[in-house]
Enzyme design. Structure first.
Site, PDB file in Angstrom:
ATOM      1  N   ASP A   4       0.718  -1.250  -0.127  1.00  0.00           N
ATOM      2  CA  ASP A   4       0.042  -0.034  -0.001  1.00  0.00           C
ATOM      3  C   ASP A   4       0.737   1.252   0.081  1.00  0.00           C
ATOM      4  O   ASP A   4       0.381   2.141   0.872  1.00  0.00           O
ATOM      5  CB  ASP A   4      -0.806  -0.072   1.244  1.00  0.00           C
ATOM      6  CG  ASP A   4      -1.965  -1.017   0.932  1.00  0.00           C
ATOM      7  OD1 ASP A   4      -1.822  -2.044   0.243  1.00  0.00           O
ATOM      8  OD2 ASP A   4      -2.842  -0.910   2.133  1.00  0.00           O
ATOM      9  N   HIS A  58     -10.548   7.010   1.596  1.00  0.00           N
ATOM     10  CA  HIS A  58      -8.959   6.800   1.030  1.00  0.00           C
ATOM     11  C   HIS A  58      -9.013   5.726  -0.033  1.00  0.00           C
ATOM     12  O   HIS A  58     -10.162   4.986   0.117  1.00  0.00           O
ATOM     13  CB  HIS A  58      -8.208   6.528   2.055  1.00  0.00           C
ATOM     14  CG  HIS A  58      -8.447   5.104   2.428  1.00  0.00           C
ATOM     15  ND1 HIS A  58      -9.381   4.807   3.755  1.00  0.00           N
ATOM     16  CD2 HIS A  58      -7.940   3.966   2.566  1.00  0.00           C
ATOM     17  CE1 HIS A  58      -9.384   3.676   4.299  1.00  0.00           C
ATOM     18  NE2 HIS A  58      -8.764   2.902   3.465  1.00  0.00           N
ATOM     19  N   HIS A  83     -10.634   0.644  -2.975  1.00  0.00           N
ATOM     20  CA  HIS A  83     -12.068   0.300  -2.293  1.00  0.00           C
ATOM     21  C   HIS A  83     -13.133   1.193  -3.220  1.00  0.00           C
ATOM     22  O   HIS A  83     -12.860   1.786  -3.988  1.00  0.00           O
ATOM     23  CB  HIS A  83     -12.137   1.235  -1.122  1.00  0.00           C
ATOM     24  CG  HIS A  83     -11.255   1.104   0.247  1.00  0.00           C
ATOM     25  ND1 HIS A  83     -11.283  -0.518   0.763  1.00  0.00           N
ATOM     26  CD2 HIS A  83     -10.193   1.420   0.974  1.00  0.00           C
ATOM     27  CE1 HIS A  83     -10.379  -0.660   1.662  1.00  0.00           C
ATOM     28  NE2 HIS A  83      -9.719   0.503   1.771  1.00  0.00           N
ATOM     29  N   ASP A 111      -4.835  -0.767  -1.449  1.00  0.00           N
ATOM     30  CA  ASP A 111      -6.048  -0.701  -1.069  1.00  0.00           C
ATOM     31  C   ASP A 111      -6.826  -0.238  -2.470  1.00  0.00           C
ATOM     32  O   ASP A 111      -6.735   0.850  -2.938  1.00  0.00           O
ATOM     33  CB  ASP A 111      -6.133   0.428  -0.069  1.00  0.00           C
ATOM     34  CG  ASP A 111      -6.447   0.017   1.153  1.00  0.00           C
ATOM     35  OD1 ASP A 111      -6.830  -1.306   1.437  1.00  0.00           O
ATOM     36  OD2 ASP A 111      -6.737   0.816   2.242  1.00  0.00           O
ATOM     37  N   LYS A 137      -6.933  -5.140  -3.028  1.00  0.00           N
ATOM     38  CA  LYS A 137      -7.671  -5.634  -1.737  1.00  0.00           C
ATOM     39  C   LYS A 137      -8.746  -4.618  -1.261  1.00  0.00           C
ATOM     40  O   LYS A 137      -8.663  -3.325  -1.574  1.00  0.00           O
ATOM     41  CB  LYS A 137      -6.652  -6.095  -0.882  1.00  0.00           C
ATOM     42  CG  LYS A 137      -5.566  -4.875  -0.074  1.00  0.00           C
ATOM     43  CD  LYS A 137      -4.734  -5.349   0.632  1.00  0.00           C
ATOM     44  CE  LYS A 137      -3.884  -4.309   1.279  1.00  0.00           C
ATOM     45  NZ  LYS A 137      -4.559  -3.107   2.026  1.00  0.00           N
ATOM     46  N   CYS A 174      -2.220  -2.750   7.512  1.00  0.00           N
ATOM     47  CA  CYS A 174      -2.198  -3.584   6.514  1.00  0.00           C
ATOM     48  C   CYS A 174      -0.747  -4.337   6.469  1.00  0.00           C
ATOM     49  O   CYS A 174      -0.681  -5.544   6.033  1.00  0.00           O
ATOM     50  CB  CYS A 174      -2.285  -2.680   5.224  1.00  0.00           C
ATOM     51  SG  CYS A 174      -4.152  -2.314   5.076  1.00  0.00           S
TER      52      CYS A 174
HETATM   53 ZN   LIG Z   1      -8.561   1.094   3.367  1.00  0.00          ZN
END
Ligand SMILES: [Zn+2]
Length: 195
Positions: free
Chosen positions: A13, A74, A57, A55, A99, A138
């Site tokens: 990340d 984020h 999302h 990440d 992810k 993470c």
């Molecule tokens: Zn996140």
């Protein structure tokens, strides 16, 4: 080399939103980039696999405070904040693992809801080296999952920084990584602190 375990590098990340100026910035997060880039070079030069997790999302997810979670917005898919930091080395040989793409998943671990373990097994990888952002979320969860899945894990303290919502979170994360058998390499105090 005989007896040497096949290893892979997992960079967790290192995205704009987790670096200074981002929506969920980790203090000094961008300082991990130089040591991470050095490792990426070394792994690629030796022909060893390199993974970058991100990440990724959806705009609405239980992970965000606006929808019942704890975090500000984020790393929303296809936004600048979700892009890898521009200084992070890019290379076509690097595999990207996305992810947190499910709207109910936190996706802290690079193994959570992804095919990372399968890919590593297919490549015969036995040992993973893990660094990135952030130590207490993470990176920690990726280290713990990796160890639970039977990989030997080296947690690269010089390539991580902590969020430290509570001041001891980073230090505690390092202890939790140790407790599952991960080897902490480098300066653990740096990995745990926000300075
Ligand atoms: Zn996140």
């Amino acid at each position: 080399m005989p007896g040497e375990k096949k290893k892979a590098l997992i960079v967790v990340d290192v995205q704009n939103d987790f670096c200074p100026g981002g929506s969920l910035a980790v203090a000094h997060g961008d300082e991990v980039i130089a040591p991470v880039n050095q490792l990426i070079k070394e792994f690629l030069d030796r022909g060893e696999p390199v993974y970058k997790t991100r990440d990724w999302h959806p705009p609405q997810t239980n992970h965000f405070a606006a929808y019942g979670g704890v975090w500000p917005f984020h790393c929303v898919q296809n936004t600048e904040g979700a892009e890898f930091h521009p200084d992070l080395l890019d290379d076509p040989r690097i595999t990207i693992i996305s992810k947190g793409i499910d709207d109910t998943a936190d996706g802290y671990s690079g193994f959570d809801g992804t095919n990372l373990a399968e890919l590593l097994h297919e490549q015969g990888v036995q040992e993973i080296w893990v660094g990135g952002l952030a130590t207490d979320y993470c990176v920690k969860e990726t280290v713990i999952d990796g160890a639970r899945k039977g990989f030997k894990v080296k947690a690269l303290a010089d390539t991580m920084r902590a969020v430290n919502v509570n001041p001891d979170d980073g230090a505690e994360a390092i202890e939790q990584m140790k407790s599952v058998g991960a080897e902490i390499v480098g300066d653990a105090s740096r990995a745990a602190s926000v300075t």
